[in-house]
Design a protein around this motif. Structure first.
Motif, PDB file in Angstrom:
ATOM      1  N   GLN A  38       0.469   5.385   5.683  1.00 41.18           N
ATOM      2  CA  GLN A  38       0.017   4.629   4.520  1.00 41.18           C
ATOM      3  C   GLN A  38       0.131   5.435   3.243  1.00 41.18           C
ATOM      4  O   GLN A  38       0.503   4.916   2.195  1.00 41.18           O
ATOM      5  CB  GLN A  38      -1.442   4.230   4.725  1.00 41.18           C
ATOM      6  N   SER A  39      -0.211   6.721   3.346  1.00 36.52           N
ATOM      7  CA  SER A  39      -0.093   7.603   2.194  1.00 36.52           C
ATOM      8  C   SER A  39       1.338   7.627   1.678  1.00 36.52           C
ATOM      9  O   SER A  39       1.581   7.491   0.476  1.00 36.52           O
ATOM     10  CB  SER A  39      -0.495   9.020   2.595  1.00 36.52           C
ATOM     11  N   ALA A  40       2.256   7.815   2.624  1.00 35.74           N
ATOM     12  CA  ALA A  40       3.663   7.880   2.242  1.00 35.74           C
ATOM     13  C   ALA A  40       4.088   6.567   1.604  1.00 35.74           C
ATOM     14  O   ALA A  40       4.764   6.532   0.573  1.00 35.74           O
ATOM     15  CB  ALA A  40       4.520   8.172   3.471  1.00 35.74           C
ATOM     16  N   SER A  43       2.239   5.623  -1.873  1.00 34.18           N
ATOM     17  CA  SER A  43       2.551   6.452  -3.036  1.00 34.18           C
ATOM     18  C   SER A  43       3.670   5.819  -3.871  1.00 34.18           C
ATOM     19  O   SER A  43       3.914   6.234  -4.992  1.00 34.18           O
ATOM     20  CB  SER A  43       2.915   7.871  -2.603  1.00 34.18           C
ATOM     21  N   PHE A  44       4.338   4.806  -3.324  1.00 35.61           N
ATOM     22  CA  PHE A  44       5.370   4.103  -4.088  1.00 35.61           C
ATOM     23  C   PHE A  44       4.846   2.797  -4.689  1.00 35.61           C
ATOM     24  O   PHE A  44       5.585   2.000  -5.209  1.00 35.61           O
ATOM     25  CB  PHE A  44       6.589   3.805  -3.199  1.00 35.61           C
ATOM     26  N   PHE A  45       3.535   2.575  -4.555  1.00 36.80           N
ATOM     27  CA  PHE A  45       2.973   1.326  -5.045  1.00 36.80           C
ATOM     28  C   PHE A  45       1.870   1.576  -6.059  1.00 36.80           C
ATOM     29  O   PHE A  45       1.208   2.609  -6.051  1.00 36.80           O
ATOM     30  CB  PHE A  45       2.389   0.511  -3.875  1.00 36.80           C
ATOM     31  N   ASP A  46       1.743   0.582  -6.930  1.00 41.02           N
ATOM     32  CA  ASP A  46       0.566   0.566  -7.776  1.00 41.02           C
ATOM     33  C   ASP A  46      -0.466  -0.228  -6.994  1.00 41.02           C
ATOM     34  O   ASP A  46      -0.396  -1.450  -6.902  1.00 41.02           O
ATOM     35  CB  ASP A  46       0.919  -0.117  -9.102  1.00 41.02           C
ATOM     36  N   ARG A  51      -6.514  -5.714  -6.103  1.00 38.56           N
ATOM     37  CA  ARG A  51      -5.407  -6.553  -6.521  1.00 38.56           C
ATOM     38  C   ARG A  51      -4.252  -6.439  -5.520  1.00 38.56           C
ATOM     39  O   ARG A  51      -4.236  -5.562  -4.665  1.00 38.56           O
ATOM     40  CB  ARG A  51      -4.874  -6.095  -7.888  1.00 38.56           C
ATOM     41  N   GLU A  52      -3.274  -7.313  -5.703  1.00 38.91           N
ATOM     42  CA  GLU A  52      -2.019  -7.186  -4.976  1.00 38.91           C
ATOM     43  C   GLU A  52      -1.340  -5.895  -5.399  1.00 38.91           C
ATOM     44  O   GLU A  52      -1.374  -5.521  -6.575  1.00 38.91           O
ATOM     45  CB  GLU A  52      -1.101  -8.366  -5.342  1.00 38.91           C
ATOM     46  N   SER A  53      -0.687  -5.234  -4.457  1.00 39.64           N
ATOM     47  CA  SER A  53      -0.018  -4.000  -4.858  1.00 39.64           C
ATOM     48  C   SER A  53       1.388  -4.327  -5.376  1.00 39.64           C
ATOM     49  O   SER A  53       2.011  -5.309  -4.977  1.00 39.64           O
ATOM     50  CB  SER A  53       0.059  -3.040  -3.687  1.00 39.64           C
ATOM     51  N   VAL A  54       1.846  -3.504  -6.282  1.00 37.52           N
ATOM     52  CA  VAL A  54       3.143  -3.707  -6.913  1.00 37.52           C
ATOM     53  C   VAL A  54       4.007  -2.478  -6.641  1.00 37.52           C
ATOM     54  O   VAL A  54       3.558  -1.352  -6.830  1.00 37.52           O
ATOM     55  CB  VAL A  54       2.985  -3.858  -8.448  1.00 37.52           C
ATOM     56  N   PHE A  55       5.237  -2.722  -6.204  1.00 38.21           N
ATOM     57  CA  PHE A  55       6.135  -1.595  -5.950  1.00 38.21           C
ATOM     58  C   PHE A  55       6.543  -0.953  -7.274  1.00 38.21           C
ATOM     59  O   PHE A  55       6.982  -1.656  -8.191  1.00 38.21           O
ATOM     60  CB  PHE A  55       7.375  -2.085  -5.202  1.00 38.21           C
ATOM     61  N   VAL A  56       6.384   0.350  -7.388  1.00 38.35           N
ATOM     62  CA  VAL A  56       6.701   1.003  -8.657  1.00 38.35           C
ATOM     63  C   VAL A  56       7.697   2.137  -8.481  1.00 38.35           C
ATOM     64  O   VAL A  56       7.891   2.939  -9.397  1.00 38.35           O
ATOM     65  CB  VAL A  56       5.432   1.542  -9.365  1.00 38.35           C
ATOM     66  N   GLY A  57       8.302   2.242  -7.299  1.00 38.68           N
ATOM     67  CA  GLY A  57       9.277   3.308  -7.095  1.00 38.68           C
ATOM     68  C   GLY A  57       8.640   4.686  -7.231  1.00 38.68           C
ATOM     69  O   GLY A  57       7.545   4.923  -6.704  1.00 38.68           O
ATOM     70  N   PHE A  58       9.301   5.558  -7.981  1.00 34.76           N
ATOM     71  CA  PHE A  58       8.807   6.932  -8.091  1.00 34.76           C
ATOM     72  C   PHE A  58       7.836   7.121  -9.257  1.00 34.76           C
ATOM     73  O   PHE A  58       7.530   8.239  -9.626  1.00 34.76           O
ATOM     74  CB  PHE A  58       9.983   7.904  -8.222  1.00 34.76           C
ATOM     75  N   VAL A 266      -5.069   3.585  -7.394  1.00 37.13           N
ATOM     76  CA  VAL A 266      -5.154   4.722  -6.498  1.00 37.13           C
ATOM     77  C   VAL A 266      -3.804   5.418  -6.342  1.00 37.13           C
ATOM     78  O   VAL A 266      -3.720   6.520  -5.805  1.00 37.13           O
ATOM     79  CB  VAL A 266      -5.699   4.242  -5.137  1.00 37.13           C
ATOM     80  N   GLY A 267      -2.753   4.782  -6.826  1.00 37.89           N
ATOM     81  CA  GLY A 267      -1.411   5.322  -6.633  1.00 37.89           C
ATOM     82  C   GLY A 267      -1.270   6.771  -7.044  1.00 37.89           C
ATOM     83  O   GLY A 267      -0.694   7.585  -6.326  1.00 37.89           O
TER      84      GLY A 267
END
Lengths: 298, 298
Positions: A38-40, A43-46, A51-58, A266-267
């Motif tokens: 989950q950590s790994a 770490s690519f999500f906001d 809330r719903e998580s959003v993919f934010v890449g790096f 938490v990202g």
């Protein structure tokens, strides 16, 4: 041993093996491996609890690595380890040499005494050192008073807080380092010293020509393990100073933890923790391999 | 044991030569003096902070921070110890933590020893893969999974239960590794006859391996007990109901809530919380040193 196993092969016990492994594997999977995955991933999500998580890449990693506070905390962690680890090594080596040369009874008294602080919790150690460092009525100020130095606000002074925190860290960690050092020292065959003594070598010569070179692995292990552990010191600054004054004792893990507590996204914390994991985890795994491969040589 | 046979007074003719050979009289006295100073310094450094904790527990409320500094309390006040011991919240905390630590230690021994035995002795499918995954968890820095572990236990509705304190750490790669080292050193001949008699793997484990495991079980139980007793951050994150408060959590919140006003009381409480740990060290001292040898770190 391995050859014997191959010729008279034991039946494969896959079923019973997994039954007996089950409790350990299930617990590790739920509470260690799954959180790691989950950590790994996170770490690519906001991500946040709400809330719903959003993919934010790096993005999270970029935020962490460009955050001056984080970079400064890593530098501070290294500086802190630099205060703690060499001191601990010197003390541990002095301790081991001392114990190797005293009577049996005294040796065991010394070993237990130096081990006891290792078993004390960081919270209690912090409480003790808060007391020792009290501005008024603290024993540290009383002691330096004899040397004519004026009272210091140890844990509240920006320049002094980090070295002041190194003292309890050394106190808490010395026991294990000292006992490992002692085990390493006693592992050196006595015949080496016999030869050196016959050749007329003195204590210093024996130490530098025999003891230290033969204990290289012990030193490497304690140095790296010490750095990895002390860069990660977390409870000590949390209880002792809460990272203050003015972030003077804000070590990386404490920074991550405070972010996690105060920051709704938490990202950042997870990415920072994950970065630390990659660096420190790799280092620890490498020394572990190194030690396992060199162990059999002597 | 070899530690103590290397005494300087041992005659040169003995098979084990002295590490410090007899030299001229002057240097010998100097060396003896240096050794004496070192012994005192190590004992003082290791034990003084604890002694200071206990002494301060006897001081009156305002005496701890009073100037001029006073080493011993004006009046030895048993009140602090009596007061904290009659505080039901403190007693409950001690009992809850003790119960948790005992369950945790027992569970840790059971789960990890079974797994260690399987890895040391059984031959099963995917053994290498499972071993690498399990041992890999040893190198995860706590912080890397602390945050996501919290998310996991929240999702599992484990917050504010004793289980959240006990289960996540019960399976431990470090303990499995340590126990496996010990089982690998057990001669195979010991189980051979039981094997021929048709005893199953689990029977062999229980009837042959468990009885000989006392020294390693003591080390595992002790380190697990200490880890539980001393843990602070995890309880702070996961336990909020006062009924389940853990001892370190209690002490730290006492410190944060009452500041410097009740230092004497806090010291008494801390001394009492440190006592079981110190007693454990004293009682089990010989196992500690053995444990470091078995672990193979040196």
């Amino acid at each position: 041993m391995r050859g014997a196993r191959r010729t008279r092969r034991a039946p494969r016990d896959t079923l019973i093996a997994f039954v007996m492994l089950a409790p350990a594997l299930v617990l590790l999977a739920i509470f260690v491996i799954w959180p790691m995955v989950q950590s790994a991933y996170l770490s690519f999500f906001d991500w946040s609890f709400y809330r719903e998580s959003v993919f934010v890449g790096f993005d999270n990693f970029r935020r962490v690595l460009t955050d001056d506070a984080f970079v400064a905390s890593v530098g501070r962690g290294l500086l802190f380890a630099l205060m703690v680890v060499p001191t601990q090594l010197v003390l541990a080596f002095a301790f081991a040499s001392l114990v190797a040369g005293v009577s049996r009874r005294l040796a065991s008294v010394l070993k237990v005494s130096v081990f006891i602080p290792t078993a004390i919790s960081t919270v209690i150690a912090s409480i003790i050192f808060i007391l020792i460092y009290q501005y008024r009525g603290g024993i540290a100020n009383w002691a330096i008073g004899f040397l004519g130095i004026e009272a210091q606000a140890w844990l509240a002074d920006v320049g002094l807080a980090l070295p002041a925190m190194a003292v309890p860290a050394i106190w808490l960690g010395l026991g294990v380092a000292a006992l490992i050092m002692l085990a390493g020292l006693l592992d050196i065959p006595a015949s080496y010293y016999e030869a050196a003594v016959l050749d007329g070598a003195g204590w210093w010569q024996r130490t530098f020509a025999i003891t230290l070179p033969l204990m290289k692995n012990t030193f490497v292990y304690l140095t790296i393990a010490g750095f990895v552990a002390n860069v990660q010191q977390f409870e000590l600054p949390l209880v002792l100073t809460k990272g203050g004054p003015q972030d003077a004792t804000m070590l990386p893990n404490l920074l991550i933890f405070s972010h996690f507590r105060d920051d709704p996204t938490v990202g950042y914390s997870i990415a920072a923790a994950f970065l630390l994991f990659i660096v420190l985890g790799t280092i620890s795994a490498l020394i572990f391999r190194f030690l396992n491969s060199t162990q059999s040589e002597d | 044991m070899t530690a103590t046979t290397l005494i300087s007074d041992a005659p040169q003719t003995e098979s084990r030569p002295a590490r410090h050979p007899r030299g001229a009289r002057g240097p010998r006295i100097a060396a003896g003096l240096l050794r004496g100073i070192l012994v005192v310094a190590f004992l003082f450094g290791a034990l003084f902070p604890l002694a200071w904790l206990v002494i301060s527990g006897f001081k009156a409320r305002n005496e701890v921070t009073r100037t001029p500094f006073q080493f011993f309390p004006e009046v030895w006040k048993w009140e602090n110890y009596a007061q904290i011991l009659s505080d039901p919240a403190f007693l409950r905390t001690v009992l809850v933590t003790l119960a948790g630590a005992l369950i945790f230690a027992a569970l840790s021994v059971a789960i990890n020893s079974m797994a260690a035995y399987v890895f040391a002795r059984l031959d099963f499918a995917f053994k290498r893969l499972v071993w690498v995954v399990v041992i890999g968890t040893m190198f995860l820095p706590g912080m890397a999974i602390l945050l996501t572990s919290f998310i996991v236990v929240t999702r599992l509705h484990m917050l504010d239960t004793l289980a959240v304190l006990i289960l996540p750490g019960a399976a431990s790669a470090a303990q499995i590794f340590f126990l496996r080292q010990f089982y690998l050193s057990v001669p195979r001949a010991l189980e051979e006859s039981a094997f021929i008699d048709g005893a199953g793997r689990f029977r062999i484990f229980v009837s042959i391996f468990v009885p000989m495991s006392k020294p390693v079980f003591v080390v595992v139980a002790m380190t697990s007990f200490l880890a539980f007793w001393n843990s602070y951050v995890w309880p702070v994150m996961t336990i909020s109901s006062p009924d389940l408060f853990q001892i370190q959590q209690y002490l730290a919140s006492f410190r944060f809530e009452r500041g410097n006003s009740e230092l004497g009381l806090l010291m008494a409480g801390s001394a009492l919380a440190a006592a079981p740990v110190i007693i454990l060290c004293l009682v089990l001292q010989r196992y500690i040193v053995e444990g470091i040898k078995i672990s193979g770190i040196k």
